[in-house]
Design a protein around this motif. Structure first.
Motif, PDB file in Angstrom:
ATOM      1  N   PRO A 127       0.662  -1.025   0.235  1.00  0.00           N
ATOM      2  CA  PRO A 127      -0.121   0.147  -0.393  1.00  0.00           C
ATOM      3  C   PRO A 127       0.477   1.674   0.244  1.00  0.00           C
ATOM      4  O   PRO A 127       0.443   2.184  -0.296  1.00  0.00           O
ATOM      5  CB  PRO A 127      -0.917  -0.216   1.065  1.00  0.00           C
ATOM      6  N   THR A 128       1.878   1.281   0.886  1.00  0.00           N
ATOM      7  CA  THR A 128       2.870   2.705   0.870  1.00  0.00           C
ATOM      8  C   THR A 128       3.318   2.658  -0.793  1.00  0.00           C
ATOM      9  O   THR A 128       3.655   3.769  -0.777  1.00  0.00           O
ATOM     10  CB  THR A 128       4.146   2.347   1.851  1.00  0.00           C
ATOM     11  N   ASP A 129       3.848   1.669  -1.272  1.00  0.00           N
ATOM     12  CA  ASP A 129       4.510   1.753  -3.133  1.00  0.00           C
ATOM     13  C   ASP A 129       2.974   2.392  -3.312  1.00  0.00           C
ATOM     14  O   ASP A 129       3.470   2.916  -4.333  1.00  0.00           O
ATOM     15  CB  ASP A 129       4.733   0.313  -3.701  1.00  0.00           C
ATOM     16  N   LEU A 130       2.351   2.745  -3.899  1.00  0.00           N
ATOM     17  CA  LEU A 130       0.907   2.883  -4.113  1.00  0.00           C
ATOM     18  C   LEU A 130       0.803   4.707  -4.047  1.00  0.00           C
ATOM     19  O   LEU A 130      -0.523   5.056  -4.765  1.00  0.00           O
ATOM     20  CB  LEU A 130      -0.458   2.485  -4.024  1.00  0.00           C
ATOM     21  N   LEU A 131       1.143   4.932  -2.884  1.00  0.00           N
ATOM     22  CA  LEU A 131       0.990   5.955  -3.189  1.00  0.00           C
ATOM     23  C   LEU A 131       1.074   7.507  -3.916  1.00  0.00           C
ATOM     24  O   LEU A 131       2.176   6.666  -4.175  1.00  0.00           O
ATOM     25  CB  LEU A 131       1.740   6.889  -1.265  1.00  0.00           C
ATOM     26  N   ILE A 132       0.841   8.502  -3.533  1.00  0.00           N
ATOM     27  CA  ILE A 132       1.857   9.299  -4.856  1.00  0.00           C
ATOM     28  C   ILE A 132       2.624   9.695  -3.493  1.00  0.00           C
ATOM     29  O   ILE A 132       2.278  10.166  -2.647  1.00  0.00           O
ATOM     30  CB  ILE A 132       0.595  10.095  -5.600  1.00  0.00           C
ATOM     31  N   GLY A 133       3.804  10.547  -4.570  1.00  0.00           N
ATOM     32  CA  GLY A 133       4.760  11.008  -4.352  1.00  0.00           C
ATOM     33  C   GLY A 133       4.844  12.824  -3.682  1.00  0.00           C
ATOM     34  O   GLY A 133       3.461  13.133  -4.037  1.00  0.00           O
ATOM     35  N   LYS A 134       5.795  13.186  -3.652  1.00  0.00           N
ATOM     36  CA  LYS A 134       5.183  14.420  -2.461  1.00  0.00           C
ATOM     37  C   LYS A 134       5.382  15.274  -3.285  1.00  0.00           C
ATOM     38  O   LYS A 134       3.995  16.157  -3.134  1.00  0.00           O
ATOM     39  CB  LYS A 134       6.711  14.741  -1.633  1.00  0.00           C
ATOM     40  N   GLU A 135       6.007  15.587  -4.391  1.00  0.00           N
ATOM     41  CA  GLU A 135       5.867  16.680  -5.501  1.00  0.00           C
ATOM     42  C   GLU A 135       4.151  16.704  -6.278  1.00  0.00           C
ATOM     43  O   GLU A 135       4.092  17.410  -6.140  1.00  0.00           O
ATOM     44  CB  GLU A 135       6.643  16.312  -6.516  1.00  0.00           C
ATOM     45  N   ALA A 136       4.098  15.349  -6.515  1.00  0.00           N
ATOM     46  CA  ALA A 136       2.733  14.772  -7.343  1.00  0.00           C
ATOM     47  C   ALA A 136       1.278  15.095  -6.223  1.00  0.00           C
ATOM     48  O   ALA A 136       0.389  15.818  -6.496  1.00  0.00           O
ATOM     49  CB  ALA A 136       2.522  13.661  -7.962  1.00  0.00           C
ATOM     50  N   PHE A 137       1.682  15.022  -5.308  1.00  0.00           N
ATOM     51  CA  PHE A 137       0.140  15.528  -3.787  1.00  0.00           C
ATOM     52  C   PHE A 137       0.596  16.788  -3.654  1.00  0.00           C
ATOM     53  O   PHE A 137      -0.653  17.674  -3.704  1.00  0.00           O
ATOM     54  CB  PHE A 137       1.380  14.660  -2.473  1.00  0.00           C
ATOM     55  N   GLN A 138       1.609  17.502  -3.644  1.00  0.00           N
ATOM     56  CA  GLN A 138       1.304  18.969  -4.017  1.00  0.00           C
ATOM     57  C   GLN A 138       1.119  19.981  -4.664  1.00  0.00           C
ATOM     58  O   GLN A 138       0.208  20.534  -4.741  1.00  0.00           O
ATOM     59  CB  GLN A 138       3.282  19.805  -3.834  1.00  0.00           C
ATOM     60  N   ARG A 139       0.691  19.387  -6.167  1.00  0.00           N
ATOM     61  CA  ARG A 139       0.492  19.041  -7.163  1.00  0.00           C
ATOM     62  C   ARG A 139      -1.150  19.312  -7.071  1.00  0.00           C
ATOM     63  O   ARG A 139      -1.998  19.702  -7.351  1.00  0.00           O
ATOM     64  CB  ARG A 139       0.525  18.754  -8.177  1.00  0.00           C
ATOM     65  N   ALA A 140      -1.558  17.574  -6.532  1.00  0.00           N
ATOM     66  CA  ALA A 140      -2.739  17.518  -6.405  1.00  0.00           C
ATOM     67  C   ALA A 140      -3.585  18.624  -5.505  1.00  0.00           C
ATOM     68  O   ALA A 140      -4.567  19.077  -5.885  1.00  0.00           O
ATOM     69  CB  ALA A 140      -3.343  16.388  -5.725  1.00  0.00           C
ATOM     70  N   ILE A 141      -3.068  19.348  -4.115  1.00  0.00           N
ATOM     71  CA  ILE A 141      -3.734  20.245  -3.429  1.00  0.00           C
ATOM     72  C   ILE A 141      -3.730  21.358  -4.067  1.00  0.00           C
ATOM     73  O   ILE A 141      -4.887  21.811  -4.132  1.00  0.00           O
ATOM     74  CB  ILE A 141      -1.936  20.515  -1.781  1.00  0.00           C
ATOM     75  N   THR A 142      -2.633  21.637  -5.001  1.00  0.00           N
ATOM     76  CA  THR A 142      -2.569  23.202  -5.641  1.00  0.00           C
ATOM     77  C   THR A 142      -4.385  23.119  -6.494  1.00  0.00           C
ATOM     78  O   THR A 142      -4.673  23.399  -7.052  1.00  0.00           O
ATOM     79  CB  THR A 142      -1.635  23.512  -7.104  1.00  0.00           C
ATOM     80  N   LYS A 143      -4.275  22.017  -8.316  1.00  0.00           N
ATOM     81  CA  LYS A 143      -5.175  21.779  -7.730  1.00  0.00           C
ATOM     82  C   LYS A 143      -6.348  21.555  -7.891  1.00  0.00           C
ATOM     83  O   LYS A 143      -7.232  22.242  -8.382  1.00  0.00           O
ATOM     84  CB  LYS A 143      -5.117  19.974  -8.701  1.00  0.00           C
ATOM     85  N   GLU A 144      -6.524  21.486  -6.379  1.00  0.00           N
ATOM     86  CA  GLU A 144      -7.999  21.207  -5.810  1.00  0.00           C
ATOM     87  C   GLU A 144      -8.049  22.781  -5.507  1.00  0.00           C
ATOM     88  O   GLU A 144      -9.564  22.474  -4.691  1.00  0.00           O
ATOM     89  CB  GLU A 144      -8.063  20.083  -4.473  1.00  0.00           C
ATOM     90  N   ARG A 145      -7.152  23.300  -4.583  1.00  0.00           N
ATOM     91  CA  ARG A 145      -7.025  24.453  -5.334  1.00  0.00           C
ATOM     92  C   ARG A 145      -7.739  25.572  -6.659  1.00  0.00           C
ATOM     93  O   ARG A 145      -8.966  26.292  -5.464  1.00  0.00           O
ATOM     94  CB  ARG A 145      -5.946  24.931  -3.738  1.00  0.00           C
ATOM     95  N   PHE A 146      -7.424  24.898  -6.535  1.00  0.00           N
ATOM     96  CA  PHE A 146      -8.092  26.088  -7.949  1.00  0.00           C
ATOM     97  C   PHE A 146      -9.924  25.550  -7.923  1.00  0.00           C
ATOM     98  O   PHE A 146     -10.541  26.351  -8.420  1.00  0.00           O
ATOM     99  CB  PHE A 146      -6.958  25.644  -9.158  1.00  0.00           C
ATOM    100  N   ARG A 147      -9.513  24.174  -8.239  1.00  0.00           N
ATOM    101  CA  ARG A 147     -11.208  23.313  -8.756  1.00  0.00           C
ATOM    102  C   ARG A 147     -11.905  24.496  -7.719  1.00  0.00           C
ATOM    103  O   ARG A 147     -12.938  24.663  -7.278  1.00  0.00           O
ATOM    104  CB  ARG A 147     -11.253  21.757  -8.516  1.00  0.00           C
ATOM    105  N   SER A 148     -11.844  24.620  -6.702  1.00  0.00           N
ATOM    106  CA  SER A 148     -12.230  25.031  -5.502  1.00  0.00           C
ATOM    107  C   SER A 148     -12.592  26.656  -5.624  1.00  0.00           C
ATOM    108  O   SER A 148     -13.831  26.913  -5.173  1.00  0.00           O
ATOM    109  CB  SER A 148     -11.874  24.887  -3.667  1.00  0.00           C
ATOM    110  N   ASP A 149     -11.412  26.796  -6.037  1.00  0.00           N
ATOM    111  CA  ASP A 149     -12.076  28.270  -5.907  1.00  0.00           C
ATOM    112  C   ASP A 149     -13.164  28.457  -7.143  1.00  0.00           C
ATOM    113  O   ASP A 149     -13.797  29.435  -7.270  1.00  0.00           O
ATOM    114  CB  ASP A 149     -10.440  29.053  -6.728  1.00  0.00           C
ATOM    115  N   ARG A 150     -12.762  27.325  -8.616  1.00  0.00           N
ATOM    116  CA  ARG A 150     -14.090  28.068  -9.318  1.00  0.00           C
ATOM    117  C   ARG A 150     -15.286  27.279  -9.354  1.00  0.00           C
ATOM    118  O   ARG A 150     -16.221  28.310 -10.246  1.00  0.00           O
ATOM    119  CB  ARG A 150     -12.721  26.979 -10.783  1.00  0.00           C
ATOM    120  N   SER A 151     -15.106  26.666  -8.772  1.00  0.00           N
ATOM    121  CA  SER A 151     -16.403  25.599  -8.143  1.00  0.00           C
ATOM    122  C   SER A 151     -16.725  25.841  -7.146  1.00  0.00           C
ATOM    123  O   SER A 151     -18.359  25.801  -6.532  1.00  0.00           O
ATOM    124  CB  SER A 151     -16.481  24.163  -7.985  1.00  0.00           C
ATOM    125  N   ASN A 152     -16.081  26.947  -5.900  1.00  0.00           N
ATOM    126  CA  ASN A 152     -16.455  27.759  -4.970  1.00  0.00           C
ATOM    127  C   ASN A 152     -17.399  26.470  -4.070  1.00  0.00           C
ATOM    128  O   ASN A 152     -18.068  26.738  -3.698  1.00  0.00           O
ATOM    129  CB  ASN A 152     -17.948  28.908  -4.904  1.00  0.00           C
TER     130      ASN A 152
END
Length: 140
Positions: free
Chosen positions: A11-36
């Motif tokens: 299960p730990t091998d299947l986790l996304i890495g640190k850089e990809a996770f930081q990008r996922a946070i940024t994408k969610e922030r943009f999605r959150s701002d766009r769709s309120n």
């Protein structure tokens, strides 16, 4: 023979890495701002490394069964797991954080689990701010 094969990865091998996770946070922030909509972020700080003990993998497997398909789990930082919870208010995230806290403490010794922190982003409250908007440490 089926189309999908069982993974031999832990299960730990299947986790996304640190850089990809930081990008996922940024994408969610943009999605959150766009769709309120609100989203929450749960950070689990561990005192042991993931490759040192299979109990972390067992805890992650249990967490994956508990979270939704739209939730993202990965490495927030070294020895810190993160879970992005889209469309989740602080109240909902707080309830889930309690359950995740119970899962982690069932698999690890108290000294191996340092903190469970919860952050919530609300684009209506502070549209120009980043994380954290509201923070709660479950260990306090």
């Amino acid at each position: 023979m089926g189309f999908f094969k069982a993974s031999k990865n832990s299960p730990t091998d299947l986790l996304i890495g640190k850089e990809a996770f930081q990008r996922a946070i940024t994408k969610e922030r943009f999605r959150s701002d766009r769709s309120n909509h609100k989203y929450s972020l749960l950070i689990l700080s561990l005192a042991i490394k993931s490759d040192e003990d299979e109990r972390i993998g067992q805890a992650i497997a249990t967490i994956r069964k508990r979270i939704r398909a739209i939730d993202e789990i990965g490495w927030y930082d070294e020895n810190q797991l993160g879970i992005i919870l889209p469309f989740t208010t602080m109240a909902g995230a707080d309830q889930l954080a309690g359950e995740i806290n119970d899962i982690i403490t069932a698999h690890l010794e108290p000294a191996e689990f340092r903190a469970c922190e919860l952050f919530c982003y609300d684009p209506e409250t502070v549209p120009e701010a980043g994380m954290p908007i509201w923070k709660k440490n479950m260990q306090e």
